[in-house]
Design a protein around this motif. Structure first.
Motif, PDB file in Angstrom:
ATOM      1  N   ASP A  35      31.187  10.570  -0.850  1.00  0.00           N
ATOM      2  CA  ASP A  35      30.680  11.880  -1.218  1.00  0.00           C
ATOM      3  C   ASP A  35      29.984  12.637  -0.095  1.00  0.00           C
ATOM      4  N   CYS A  39      27.023  16.943   0.320  1.00  0.00           N
ATOM      5  CA  CYS A  39      25.931  17.466   1.146  1.00  0.00           C
ATOM      6  C   CYS A  39      26.431  18.220   2.382  1.00  0.00           C
ATOM      7  N   HIS A  40      27.624  17.861   2.856  1.00  0.00           N
ATOM      8  CA  HIS A  40      28.140  18.486   4.085  1.00  0.00           C
ATOM      9  C   HIS A  40      29.199  19.510   3.719  1.00  0.00           C
ATOM     10  N   ILE A  49      23.196  21.131   1.836  1.00  0.00           N
ATOM     11  CA  ILE A  49      22.057  20.207   1.884  1.00  0.00           C
ATOM     12  C   ILE A  49      21.992  19.566   3.269  1.00  0.00           C
ATOM     13  N   VAL A  56      31.274  18.087  15.372  1.00  0.00           N
ATOM     14  CA  VAL A  56      30.254  17.034  15.499  1.00  0.00           C
ATOM     15  C   VAL A  56      30.606  15.978  16.556  1.00  0.00           C
ATOM     16  N   LYS A  60      25.628  16.557  20.724  1.00  0.00           N
ATOM     17  CA  LYS A  60      24.310  15.942  20.563  1.00  0.00           C
ATOM     18  C   LYS A  60      23.880  16.031  19.103  1.00  0.00           C
ATOM     19  N   ALA A  61      23.183  15.015  18.633  1.00  0.00           N
ATOM     20  CA  ALA A  61      22.676  15.013  17.259  1.00  0.00           C
ATOM     21  C   ALA A  61      21.764  16.206  17.037  1.00  0.00           C
ATOM     22  N   HIS A  64      23.895  21.443  15.346  1.00  0.00           N
ATOM     23  CA  HIS A  64      24.570  22.581  14.718  1.00  0.00           C
ATOM     24  C   HIS A  64      23.616  23.761  14.634  1.00  0.00           C
ATOM     25  N   THR A  69      17.038  22.856   9.259  1.00  0.00           N
ATOM     26  CA  THR A  69      16.100  21.870   8.714  1.00  0.00           C
ATOM     27  C   THR A  69      16.408  20.429   9.120  1.00  0.00           C
ATOM     28  N   TYR A  70      16.893  20.242  10.352  1.00  0.00           N
ATOM     29  CA  TYR A  70      17.048  18.875  10.855  1.00  0.00           C
ATOM     30  C   TYR A  70      15.684  18.192  10.882  1.00  0.00           C
ATOM     31  N   PHE A  89      25.297   4.598  12.780  1.00  0.00           N
ATOM     32  CA  PHE A  89      24.556   5.498  11.890  1.00  0.00           C
ATOM     33  C   PHE A  89      25.056   5.378  10.451  1.00  0.00           C
ATOM     34  N   ARG A 101      16.636  12.736   7.377  1.00  0.00           N
ATOM     35  CA  ARG A 101      16.671  13.334   6.042  1.00  0.00           C
ATOM     36  C   ARG A 101      17.993  13.053   5.345  1.00  0.00           C
ATOM     37  N   MET A 102      18.883  12.324   5.972  1.00  0.00           N
ATOM     38  CA  MET A 102      20.151  12.028   5.316  1.00  0.00           C
ATOM     39  C   MET A 102      19.941  10.915   4.291  1.00  0.00           C
ATOM     40  N   ILE A 107      27.751   3.093   4.439  1.00  0.00           N
ATOM     41  CA  ILE A 107      29.056   2.540   4.074  1.00  0.00           C
ATOM     42  C   ILE A 107      29.099   1.125   4.618  1.00  0.00           C
ATOM     43  N   VAL A 116      36.559   7.082   7.890  1.00  0.00           N
ATOM     44  CA  VAL A 116      35.783   8.335   7.828  1.00  0.00           C
ATOM     45  C   VAL A 116      35.599   8.900   9.238  1.00  0.00           C
TER      46      VAL A 116
END
Ligand code: HEC
Length: 137
Positions: A35, A39-40, A49, A56, A60-61, A64, A69-70, A89, A101-102, A107, A116
């Motif tokens: 899922d 959120c993405h 969310i 991506v 860099k993390a 975006h 709200t990272y 990750f 916040r993820m 998985i 994925v």
């Protein structure tokens, strides 16, 4: 019927391995308990969310531009998203980047993660960017 099944099996067997993995990953991205799409955002999710995953791979993390709200944790992580880094990750986001916040458990299955990631890799400039294209800044 049996002949049709056999033909289908042949078609699947002769598809390039990479494409097949990314196709499986696409299913996992959207359904099958992962899922990510909840959120993405893609084309029909404007709730956002989480950040759009457009571009991506190799970025860099927390990079975006249109996601304000990272978490501080992801911003200072120093991560660049490669296959290996994503694999770590996605195994357990909350344990891997403490304070992210993820809110996603991860998985557990390596093959599912690889699928994925293959999908993210294939579509990093493709359908993962639909939302960005549909909602200009
Ligand atoms: C419950 C909502 C939620 C789910 C489900 C979710 N994510 Fe996320 N994701 C987020 C949020 C929120 C962030 C931002 C994290 C932060 O700032 O710490 C994020 C961040 C990310 C990032 C880093 C993006 C960047 O710009 O650095 C990647 C990659 C990612 N998610 C991939 C996935 C994948 C793949 C899945 C499915 C296997 C998934 N996420 C499932 C909410 C979610």
């Amino acid at each position: 019927m049996r002949a049709a099944t056999f033909t289908l099996a042949l078609l699947i067997a002769s598809a390039p391995a990479g494409a097949t993995d990314a196709d499986k990953g696409k299913v996992q991205f959207g359904i099958a308990g992962q899922d990510c799409i909840t959120c993405h955002p893609q084309e029909n999710n404007t709730a956002a969310i989480g950040p759009s995953l457009c571009g991506v791979m190799g970025r860099k993390a927390a990079g975006h531009m249109r996601y304000p709200t990272y978490s501080a944790a992801l911003k200072v992580s120093g991560i660049t998203w490669t296959r290996d880094r994503l694999d770590k990750f996605l195994t357990s986001p909350l344990a891997n980047v403490r304070g992210t916040r993820m809110g996603f458990a991860g998985i557990a299955d390596k093959t599912e993660r690889e699928n994925v990631i293959a999908y993210l890799e294939r579509e990093t400039g493709g359908e993962l960017c639909l939302w960005d294209r549909l909602t200009p800044p």
